[in-house]
Each structure stands twice: as C-alpha cells, then as structure tokens.
Design a protein around this motif. Structure first.
Motif, mmCIF file in Angstrom:
data_model
loop_
_atom_site.group_PDB
_atom_site.id
_atom_site.type_symbol
_atom_site.label_atom_id
_atom_site.label_comp_id
_atom_site.label_asym_id
_atom_site.label_seq_id
_atom_site.Cartn_x
_atom_site.Cartn_y
_atom_site.Cartn_z
ATOM 1 N N GLN A 337 0.843 -1.190 0.000
ATOM 2 C CA GLN A 337 0.000 0.000 0.000
ATOM 3 C C GLN A 337 0.879 1.242 0.000
ATOM 4 O O GLN A 337 1.732 1.408 0.884
ATOM 5 C CB GLN A 337 -0.913 0.002 1.221
ATOM 6 C CG GLN A 337 -2.039 1.014 1.145
ATOM 7 C CD GLN A 337 -3.035 0.844 2.285
ATOM 8 O OE1 GLN A 337 -2.763 1.273 3.401
ATOM 9 N NE2 GLN A 337 -4.150 0.211 2.005
ATOM 10 N N VAL A 338 0.691 2.071 -0.997
ATOM 11 C CA VAL A 338 1.425 3.331 -1.118
ATOM 12 C C VAL A 338 0.395 4.455 -1.063
ATOM 13 O O VAL A 338 -0.469 4.555 -1.935
ATOM 14 C CB VAL A 338 2.242 3.395 -2.418
ATOM 15 C CG1 VAL A 338 3.049 4.682 -2.466
ATOM 16 C CG2 VAL A 338 3.157 2.187 -2.539
ATOM 17 N N THR A 339 0.487 5.284 -0.041
ATOM 18 C CA THR A 339 -0.495 6.342 0.208
ATOM 19 C C THR A 339 0.220 7.678 0.309
ATOM 20 O O THR A 339 1.329 7.759 0.848
ATOM 21 C CB THR A 339 -1.263 6.077 1.507
ATOM 22 O OG1 THR A 339 -1.761 4.733 1.492
ATOM 23 C CG2 THR A 339 -2.428 7.029 1.657
ATOM 24 N N ASP A 340 -0.422 8.722 -0.230
ATOM 25 C CA ASP A 340 0.112 10.068 -0.059
ATOM 26 C C ASP A 340 -1.020 11.013 0.302
ATOM 27 O O ASP A 340 -2.201 10.684 0.126
ATOM 28 C CB ASP A 340 0.839 10.534 -1.330
ATOM 29 C CG ASP A 340 -0.099 10.725 -2.504
ATOM 30 O OD1 ASP A 340 -0.042 9.907 -3.426
ATOM 31 O OD2 ASP A 340 -0.901 11.679 -2.510
ATOM 32 N N ASP A 341 -0.654 12.170 0.841
ATOM 33 C CA ASP A 341 -1.642 13.179 1.240
ATOM 34 C C ASP A 341 -1.624 14.374 0.296
ATOM 35 O O ASP A 341 -1.879 15.505 0.712
ATOM 36 C CB ASP A 341 -1.375 13.636 2.675
ATOM 37 C CG ASP A 341 0.020 14.237 2.850
ATOM 38 O OD1 ASP A 341 0.309 14.735 3.932
ATOM 39 O OD2 ASP A 341 0.810 14.194 1.874
ATOM 40 N N GLY A 342 -1.308 14.115 -0.974
ATOM 41 C CA GLY A 342 -1.218 15.192 -1.957
ATOM 42 C C GLY A 342 -2.561 15.659 -2.450
ATOM 43 O O GLY A 342 -3.595 15.541 -1.778
ATOM 44 N N ARG A 343 -2.566 16.147 -3.700
ATOM 45 C CA ARG A 343 -3.769 16.756 -4.254
ATOM 46 C C ARG A 343 -4.831 15.748 -4.645
ATOM 47 O O ARG A 343 -5.996 16.092 -4.767
ATOM 48 C CB ARG A 343 -3.390 17.618 -5.468
ATOM 49 C CG ARG A 343 -2.661 18.882 -5.070
ATOM 50 C CD ARG A 343 -2.248 19.713 -6.262
ATOM 51 N NE ARG A 343 -1.152 19.108 -7.006
ATOM 52 C CZ ARG A 343 -0.454 19.746 -7.939
ATOM 53 N NH1 ARG A 343 -0.738 20.991 -8.226
ATOM 54 N NH2 ARG A 343 0.531 19.145 -8.573
ATOM 55 N N GLY A 344 -4.464 14.501 -4.869
ATOM 56 C CA GLY A 344 -5.457 13.466 -5.159
ATOM 57 C C GLY A 344 -6.248 13.748 -6.416
ATOM 58 O O GLY A 344 -5.699 13.974 -7.494
ATOM 59 N N ALA A 345 -7.591 13.761 -6.265
ATOM 60 C CA ALA A 345 -8.463 13.978 -7.425
ATOM 61 C C ALA A 345 -8.313 15.371 -8.010
ATOM 62 O O ALA A 345 -8.666 15.597 -9.169
ATOM 63 C CB ALA A 345 -9.918 13.743 -7.026
ATOM 64 N N ALA A 346 -7.779 16.330 -7.232
ATOM 65 C CA ALA A 346 -7.612 17.698 -7.735
ATOM 66 C C ALA A 346 -6.385 17.855 -8.616
ATOM 67 O O ALA A 346 -6.212 18.892 -9.242
ATOM 68 C CB ALA A 346 -7.513 18.684 -6.563
ATOM 69 N N ALA A 347 -5.542 16.831 -8.666
ATOM 70 C CA ALA A 347 -4.336 16.924 -9.483
ATOM 71 C C ALA A 347 -4.700 16.919 -10.955
ATOM 72 O O ALA A 347 -5.624 16.226 -11.378
ATOM 73 C CB ALA A 347 -3.388 15.772 -9.171
ATOM 74 N N PRO A 348 -4.010 17.691 -11.789
ATOM 75 C CA PRO A 348 -4.300 17.681 -13.235
ATOM 76 C C PRO A 348 -3.977 16.323 -13.827
ATOM 77 O O PRO A 348 -2.986 15.697 -13.457
ATOM 78 C CB PRO A 348 -3.381 18.780 -13.790
ATOM 79 C CG PRO A 348 -2.291 18.915 -12.779
ATOM 80 C CD PRO A 348 -2.906 18.604 -11.443
ATOM 81 N N PRO A 349 -4.816 15.808 -14.755
ATOM 82 C CA PRO A 349 -4.557 14.498 -15.333
ATOM 83 C C PRO A 349 -3.311 14.499 -16.193
ATOM 84 O O PRO A 349 -3.008 15.473 -16.872
ATOM 85 C CB PRO A 349 -5.810 14.224 -16.183
ATOM 86 C CG PRO A 349 -6.342 15.585 -16.504
ATOM 87 C CD PRO A 349 -6.013 16.459 -15.324
ATOM 88 N N GLY A 350 -2.574 13.378 -16.144
ATOM 89 C CA GLY A 350 -1.391 13.236 -16.981
ATOM 90 C C GLY A 350 -1.773 12.991 -18.429
ATOM 91 O O GLY A 350 -2.841 12.482 -18.740
ATOM 92 N N ILE A 351 -0.889 13.364 -19.317
ATOM 93 C CA ILE A 351 -1.131 13.224 -20.750
ATOM 94 C C ILE A 351 -0.160 12.186 -21.301
ATOM 95 O O ILE A 351 1.052 12.325 -21.177
ATOM 96 C CB ILE A 351 -0.948 14.561 -21.483
ATOM 97 C CG1 ILE A 351 -1.924 15.600 -20.916
ATOM 98 C CG2 ILE A 351 -1.139 14.399 -22.972
ATOM 99 C CD1 ILE A 351 -1.735 16.979 -21.510
#
Length: 392
Positions: A337-351
């Motif tokens: 399990q790798v978890t972070d407390d970053g922007r999550g769903a608010a992060a811009p999608p990668g291209i």
C-alpha cells in the motif's frame, strides 16, 4: 448530497411534478370561500362547481408539463380561450397558463417558446379588452412584464439544461475515449512484447534445449561431441542475451548507455526510498509480517509498483506531499500500500502516461490485483495484493 437528491428526483419524476403544482391547488382551494362570497366584478361568475371544474381543467394538465409540454400548453390555452368566449370571470387557476408557458420555454425549442409567449401575450390583450379594462400603454406594459418574467426564466432554464447535458455528454465521450486509448495501449504493448519475446527467445531457447539433450546422451559415449554441444549452448545463450540487450535498448527513450546490473528487488526498496527522500519528499517505509523469500519476478513487480507510485506522487502530489509505503507479508500473499496526502483527485490528469496500465499488467502476470484511486478528502492510494507463487 445534491447528487443524491438529483438522482432521487430522476427516479420519481411523476411525484416531483405532482408536488410542484401542489401550491397552485392549495391556492385555488383556499380561494373558494372568498370567491363565492364576493366574486370579482365583470363577467359571469361560474358558481362553486363551475369554479371547481374550471380550476381542475386548468391545473390537471400541468402534471404533463415535463413529458408533453406543447400538448399541455395547448390544452390550458384552449381552456382559457373557451373561458374568454363564454365570458366567465378569471379565477386563480388562470395562473396555470403562465406555468404552462414556462414549461414550453424550459423544455422545447426556441420557436415553440416564442409561439407560446405570443399566445399568452395575445390572451392578455384579449382579456384586457374583454373585462372592460382601459387598454393603456401602462396596463399593457405591466401585463407584458408579468408574462415575460416566467418566459425569460424558462428560456434561461432551457439554456442551462442544454449546457449541462452537453457537458455530461462531453465528459462521457472523454471517458470512453480514455478507456479506448488505455485498451489500445495495452493491446499494442502486449502484441509488441509477444512478438519480440518470440523472435528473441523462442528460437535460441529451442536450440539450447536440443543441444542440452544431445550433450546429455553423448556425455559418456562421445565426450567430444558433448563438448561441442555445450559450446553451441554457450554461444546460443550469448546470442540470446545480446538480442535481449538489444530489445532493452530499443525500449529506452533517453538515449543513455545501458547498465547491465541485477534487477532490483525487495532488498533495494530502502535505497529507492532514500533516493526519493533526497529529492525533497518525505517518505515513510514500514514492513510487517514475517518476511519470506520471493521469486525475483515478484520482487521486481513490488519494486516497480513502489517506484511508479512514488514517482506519481512526485509528479502530481504537489509541494509538501508526504508518502507512506506499507508492505505486509500475510500468509500466502503480499499486501502493498502506497499512500500520499497530496492533491489526489484535484491533481491535473497526466497526458500520454501509461504508468498505472503497466502497473496493472505487471501485477496481473502473477494473478494479483491493483486498486489505484484518490482518497476522499485529498490524497491518492495504490493498493496491491500479490499472491506468493509456488516457487517461493
């Protein structure tokens, strides 16, 4: 919460339509005593039962204002016209014609909305003439303003609804295209790997097997022939290794020289975490359970999953993001399990990235499962369940 209310309303449209006209029904019912005791001047009073029947004929069609707005408006307008021809006094239920006009403006094309507005405006002028009201510009202006208010509101609601529908359609189309691109990328990657592995490995390994069998038979009877077979095996193995190195070189995109080092595994996770920490991101790494010896392939899968997850956190987590890596040995499987407390769903999608696709493909080779999704409240989590192979 708004989404749940909207979904409930979509499932119970008839009930919502009925509740929407309930205030008009209550108004008509409450006005019966006052209307009977002191009817308004001018025109012919309809009486109690006439009042009830006329109100019902005007209000009941409003229940179909969503399903058949044009037909509903035609019925209400026809009832009002008959009332005008018979000279019956206006009743509170005549407000239904404005509600019907709003339904047409909010649900139909602009030409139908304009036609409904024109009919109501004509009915207003006829009513002013019929009830001996002085047809003055001020009276017409105030009546027109009273008609235009729900008409403009209906036009705005129609425009807003069509805009939201177009946004939903674009979102669904984008989601379908994204899924198709992912499937195409997966299929192309599998086909390419299958072709390369067949061309590089199949022939050389077949030759090595035949030569090894021949060397085994000739070991005691003809040692010289056995040595020749072993030489062929060695030469073929080197050729296969060279071809595999060439394949790896084709996959590289940065043009750097290849490094022929052992593949990383579980033992190198500490080095990976240390490297990420040096880049400026805080990482916590814990190992639970009783460690067991895993095959090199599964160790490589675990390493690559952690590497890809931490790389995604560096790219999309935002400044100050903290990651946590938990690896647990549990019976015949390994949980990661790798978890972070970053922007999550608010992060811009990668291209153009296929990191998650490659992660799932690696884990699927060992009958494992991957779940990668944003966390409610912020952050992202990658969960992997990897069964331990029999070779362990």
């Amino acid at each position: 919460m708004f989404g749940r209310v909207r979904a409930w309303g979509s499932r119970h449209r008839n009930l919502i339509d009925g509740l929407a006209i309930a205030p008009l029904v209550i108004l008509c019912a409450m006005a019966i005593p006052a209307y009977v005791e002191s009817p308004p001047p001018g025109g012919r009073p309809p009486g109690v039962w006439g009042y009830v029947l006329l109100s019902a004929a005007l209000v009941i069609p409003l229940a179909w204002r969503r399903a058949r707005p044009v037909q509903m408006f035609a019925v209400v307008a026809l009832v009002c016209f008959c009332q005008w021809l018979l000279g019956i006094q206006p009743v509170p239920a005549n407000i239904a014609v404005l509600v019907a006009m709003y339904g047409v403006a909010a649900r139909c094309a602009l030409r139908w909305a304009v036609a409904a507005g024109a009919v109501v405006e004509l009915g207003l002028i006829l009513a002013l003439i019929r009830w001996d009201v002085a047809v003055e510009p001020l009276a017409i202006f105030s009546g027109t303003f009273f008609v235009l208010s729900p008409w403009i509101a209906g036009i705005y609601a129609n425009t807003r609804r069509r805009y939201l529908e177009s946004l939903e359609e674009r979102a669904e189309r984008a989601e379908r295209e994204r899924d198709q691109q992912a499937l195409i990328a997966t299929a192309a990657e599998r086909a390419r790997i299958a072709r390369e592995l067949h061309d590089v490995v199949a022939h050389n390994v077949s030759v090595m097997i035949v030569q090894a069998d021949g060397a085994g038979y000739a070991m005691s009877s003809d040692p010289e022939q056995a040595r020749q077979a072993l030489g062929t095996i060695s030469r073929t193995g080197r050729e296969a290794l060279a071809e595999m190195r060439r394949l790896v070189g084709m996959l590289r995109q940065d043009g750097q020289a290849e490094e022929y080092a052992p593949q990383p595994g579980v033992a190198q996770l500490d080095d990976l975490v240390t490297q990420v920490r040096r880049s400026g991101m805080a990482v916590e790494f814990t190992v639970g359970g009783t460690p067991i010896d895993l095959p090199e392939g599964e160790q490589l899968v675990i390493y690559r999953v952690v590497q890809e997850a931490l790389t995604n956190t560096l790219k999309h987590g935002g400044p100050g993001a903290v990651a946590r890596v938990d690896m647990t040995y549990r019976g015949r499987e390994v949980l990661l399990q790798v978890t972070d407390d970053g922007r999550g769903a608010a992060a811009p999608p990668g291209i153009g990235g296929h990191g998650l696709i490659g992660m799932r493909e690696r884990v699927a080779m060992y009958d494992g499962s991957v779940r990668a999704a944003p966390i409610p409240g912020g952050g992202f989590q990658v969960s992997v369940r990897l069964p331990v192979s029999r070779a362990a």
